[in-house]
Design a protein around this motif. Structure first.
Motif, PDB file in Angstrom:
ATOM      1  N   GLN A   1      30.909  32.194  90.796  1.00  0.00           N
ATOM      2  CA  GLN A   1      32.081  31.637  91.452  1.00  0.00           C
ATOM      3  C   GLN A   1      32.915  32.722  92.124  1.00  0.00           C
ATOM      4  N   GLY A   2      33.136  32.557  93.427  1.00  0.00           N
ATOM      5  CA  GLY A   2      33.953  33.502  94.180  1.00  0.00           C
ATOM      6  C   GLY A   2      33.236  34.775  94.581  1.00  0.00           C
ATOM      7  N   LEU A   3      31.949  34.879  94.297  1.00  0.00           N
ATOM      8  CA  LEU A   3      31.219  36.116  94.589  1.00  0.00           C
ATOM      9  C   LEU A   3      30.193  35.976  95.708  1.00  0.00           C
ATOM     10  N   LEU A   4      29.858  34.754  96.097  1.00  0.00           N
ATOM     11  CA  LEU A   4      28.773  34.542  97.050  1.00  0.00           C
ATOM     12  C   LEU A   4      29.267  34.513  98.490  1.00  0.00           C
ATOM     13  N   VAL A   5      28.495  35.164  99.372  1.00  0.00           N
ATOM     14  CA  VAL A   5      28.791  35.200 100.798  1.00  0.00           C
ATOM     15  C   VAL A   5      27.509  34.830 101.530  1.00  0.00           C
ATOM     16  N   CYS A   6      27.635  33.992 102.552  1.00  0.00           N
ATOM     17  CA  CYS A   6      26.466  33.546 103.314  1.00  0.00           C
ATOM     18  C   CYS A   6      25.889  34.703 104.131  1.00  0.00           C
ATOM     19  N   GLU A   7      24.595  34.893 104.035  1.00  0.00           N
ATOM     20  CA  GLU A   7      23.931  35.966 104.773  1.00  0.00           C
ATOM     21  C   GLU A   7      23.901  35.672 106.276  1.00  0.00           C
ATOM     22  N   GLN A   8      23.846  34.390 106.645  1.00  0.00           N
ATOM     23  CA  GLN A   8      23.758  34.017 108.062  1.00  0.00           C
ATOM     24  C   GLN A   8      25.069  34.211 108.805  1.00  0.00           C
TER      25      GLN A   8
END
Length: 159
Positions: free
Chosen positions: A35-42
Protein backbone atom coordinates in the motif's frame (compact mmCIF):
# COMPACT_ATOMS: atom_id res chain seq x y z
CA UNK A 1 0.79 34.15 23.16
CA UNK A 2 -3.03 34.40 23.25
CA UNK A 3 -5.10 31.49 21.91
CA UNK A 4 -6.37 31.82 18.33
CA UNK A 5 -9.54 29.83 19.04
CA UNK A 6 -11.54 29.20 22.17
CA UNK A 7 -11.23 25.97 24.15
CA UNK A 8 -14.78 25.09 23.09
CA UNK A 9 -14.02 25.55 19.36
CA UNK A 10 -10.81 23.55 19.72
CA UNK A 11 -12.68 20.70 21.45
CA UNK A 12 -15.31 20.68 18.68
CA UNK A 13 -12.60 20.59 16.01
CA UNK A 14 -10.90 17.65 17.74
CA UNK A 15 -14.22 15.82 17.91
CA UNK A 16 -14.83 16.40 14.18
CA UNK A 17 -11.31 15.27 13.37
CA UNK A 18 -11.77 12.00 15.29
CA UNK A 19 -15.13 11.46 13.57
CA UNK A 20 -13.62 12.11 10.13
CA UNK A 21 -10.83 9.61 10.78
CA UNK A 22 -13.36 6.97 11.72
CA UNK A 23 -15.79 7.60 8.84
CA UNK A 24 -13.37 8.56 6.07
CA UNK A 25 -13.65 6.58 2.85
CA UNK A 26 -9.86 6.48 2.73
CA UNK A 27 -9.70 5.01 6.20
CA UNK A 28 -7.46 1.97 5.99
CA UNK A 29 -9.03 -0.71 8.06
CA UNK A 30 -6.98 -3.44 6.45
CA UNK A 31 -3.41 -2.36 5.60
CA UNK A 32 -1.64 -4.25 2.82
CA UNK A 33 1.98 -5.06 2.17
CA UNK A 34 2.48 -2.75 -0.83
CA UNK A 35 0.00 0.00 0.00
CA UNK A 36 1.36 3.37 -1.09
CA UNK A 37 4.53 1.88 -2.57
CA UNK A 38 3.54 0.89 -6.12
CA UNK A 39 4.14 3.06 -9.19
CA UNK A 40 3.05 2.18 -12.72
CA UNK A 41 5.97 1.37 -15.00
CA UNK A 42 4.09 2.62 -18.09
CA UNK A 43 2.92 6.06 -16.98
CA UNK A 44 4.45 6.77 -13.56
CA UNK A 45 1.14 7.21 -11.71
CA UNK A 46 0.61 5.57 -8.34
CA UNK A 47 -1.39 2.37 -7.97
CA UNK A 48 -4.28 2.43 -5.53
CA UNK A 49 -6.31 -0.31 -3.91
CA UNK A 50 -9.77 -1.16 -5.17
CA UNK A 51 -12.05 -4.17 -5.08
CA UNK A 52 -14.89 -5.92 -6.80
CA UNK A 53 -17.44 -8.33 -5.45
CA UNK A 54 -18.32 -11.66 -7.02
CA UNK A 55 -21.24 -13.76 -5.93
CA UNK A 56 -19.02 -15.61 -3.49
CA UNK A 57 -16.39 -13.13 -2.30
CA UNK A 58 -14.66 -9.81 -2.63
CA UNK A 59 -11.52 -9.62 -4.80
CA UNK A 60 -9.03 -6.80 -4.15
CA UNK A 61 -6.77 -5.20 -6.75
CA UNK A 62 -4.05 -2.63 -7.19
CA UNK A 63 -5.10 -0.29 -10.01
CA UNK A 64 -3.17 2.46 -11.84
CA UNK A 65 -4.53 6.00 -11.53
CA UNK A 66 -3.48 6.55 -15.14
CA UNK A 67 -5.80 3.81 -16.41
CA UNK A 68 -8.95 5.45 -15.04
CA UNK A 69 -10.89 6.98 -17.96
CA UNK A 70 -12.83 9.47 -15.87
CA UNK A 71 -9.64 11.07 -14.50
CA UNK A 72 -8.14 12.09 -17.86
CA UNK A 73 -9.53 14.36 -20.58
CA UNK A 74 -7.74 12.68 -23.46
CA UNK A 75 -8.57 9.15 -22.35
CA UNK A 76 -6.58 6.93 -20.01
CA UNK A 77 -2.86 7.71 -19.72
CA UNK A 78 -1.91 4.04 -19.82
CA UNK A 79 -3.25 0.56 -20.45
CA UNK A 80 -2.04 -1.07 -17.23
CA UNK A 81 -4.52 -3.72 -16.12
CA UNK A 82 -5.48 -4.15 -12.45
CA UNK A 83 -3.28 -6.57 -10.49
CA UNK A 84 -4.76 -8.96 -7.95
CA UNK A 85 -3.64 -7.77 -4.52
CA UNK A 86 -3.38 -11.22 -2.97
CA UNK A 87 -1.20 -12.55 -5.81
CA UNK A 88 1.17 -9.58 -5.86
CA UNK A 89 1.47 -9.30 -2.07
CA UNK A 90 2.26 -13.01 -1.84
CA UNK A 91 4.82 -12.85 -4.67
CA UNK A 92 6.61 -9.88 -3.08
CA UNK A 93 6.55 -11.45 0.38
CA UNK A 94 8.03 -14.72 -0.93
CA UNK A 95 10.77 -12.77 -2.74
CA UNK A 96 11.46 -10.77 0.43
CA UNK A 97 11.87 -13.98 2.43
CA UNK A 98 14.17 -15.41 -0.27
CA UNK A 99 16.36 -12.31 -0.06
CA UNK A 100 16.54 -12.59 3.73
CA UNK A 101 17.67 -16.20 3.43
CA UNK A 102 20.37 -15.38 0.86
CA UNK A 103 22.00 -11.98 1.51
CA UNK A 104 24.42 -12.64 -1.37
CA UNK A 105 21.54 -11.81 -3.73
CA UNK A 106 21.24 -8.35 -2.17
CA UNK A 107 24.99 -7.81 -2.46
CA UNK A 108 24.97 -8.97 -6.09
CA UNK A 109 22.10 -6.57 -6.94
CA UNK A 110 23.88 -3.65 -5.27
CA UNK A 111 27.02 -4.44 -7.25
CA UNK A 112 25.04 -4.75 -10.50
CA UNK A 113 23.45 -1.35 -9.94
CA UNK A 114 26.77 0.26 -9.07
CA UNK A 115 28.39 -1.15 -12.23
CA UNK A 116 25.41 -0.10 -14.35
CA UNK A 117 25.60 3.41 -12.94
CA UNK A 118 29.33 3.65 -13.66
CA UNK A 119 28.95 2.30 -17.21
CA UNK A 120 25.93 4.32 -18.31
CA UNK A 121 26.67 7.49 -20.21
CA UNK A 122 25.74 10.89 -18.80
CA UNK A 123 23.60 11.44 -21.92
CA UNK A 124 21.51 8.35 -21.15
CA UNK A 125 21.14 9.38 -17.53
CA UNK A 126 19.98 12.85 -18.62
CA UNK A 127 17.52 11.36 -21.12
CA UNK A 128 16.00 9.16 -18.42
CA UNK A 129 15.80 12.12 -16.06
CA UNK A 130 14.05 14.20 -18.74
CA UNK A 131 11.56 11.38 -19.46
CA UNK A 132 10.67 11.22 -15.77
CA UNK A 133 10.27 15.00 -15.69
CA UNK A 134 8.00 14.95 -18.77
CA UNK A 135 5.81 12.30 -17.14
CA UNK A 136 5.60 14.36 -13.95
CA UNK A 137 4.71 17.54 -15.87
CA UNK A 138 2.06 15.72 -17.89
CA UNK A 139 0.48 14.48 -14.67
CA UNK A 140 0.49 18.01 -13.25
CA UNK A 141 -1.16 19.36 -16.42
CA UNK A 142 -3.89 16.72 -16.14
CA UNK A 143 -4.51 17.71 -12.52
CA UNK A 144 -4.76 21.40 -13.44
CA UNK A 145 -7.23 20.63 -16.23
CA UNK A 146 -9.33 18.53 -13.86
CA UNK A 147 -9.32 21.40 -11.33
CA UNK A 148 -10.47 23.79 -14.09
CA UNK A 149 -13.26 21.42 -15.17
CA UNK A 150 -14.49 21.11 -11.62
CA UNK A 151 -14.54 24.89 -11.22
CA UNK A 152 -11.71 25.00 -8.69
CA UNK A 153 -9.58 27.21 -10.98
CA UNK A 154 -10.48 29.91 -13.50
CA UNK A 155 -9.00 30.21 -16.97
CA UNK A 156 -6.99 33.20 -15.74
CA UNK A 157 -5.48 30.99 -12.99
CA UNK A 158 -4.22 28.55 -15.64
CA UNK A 159 -2.35 31.16 -17.68
Amino acid sequence: MPALVSQETFALAQEHLAQNKQLSLRSTREPTLLQGLLVCEQCGYALYRTSTRTTRRQIKYYRCLGSDRYRHLRGPACSCRPIRQDYLDDLVWQEFLRLLRTPQLIQAELERRRTESLNSSPVQQRQEQLKRELTRLSQQMDKLLEAYQEGLLTLADLT
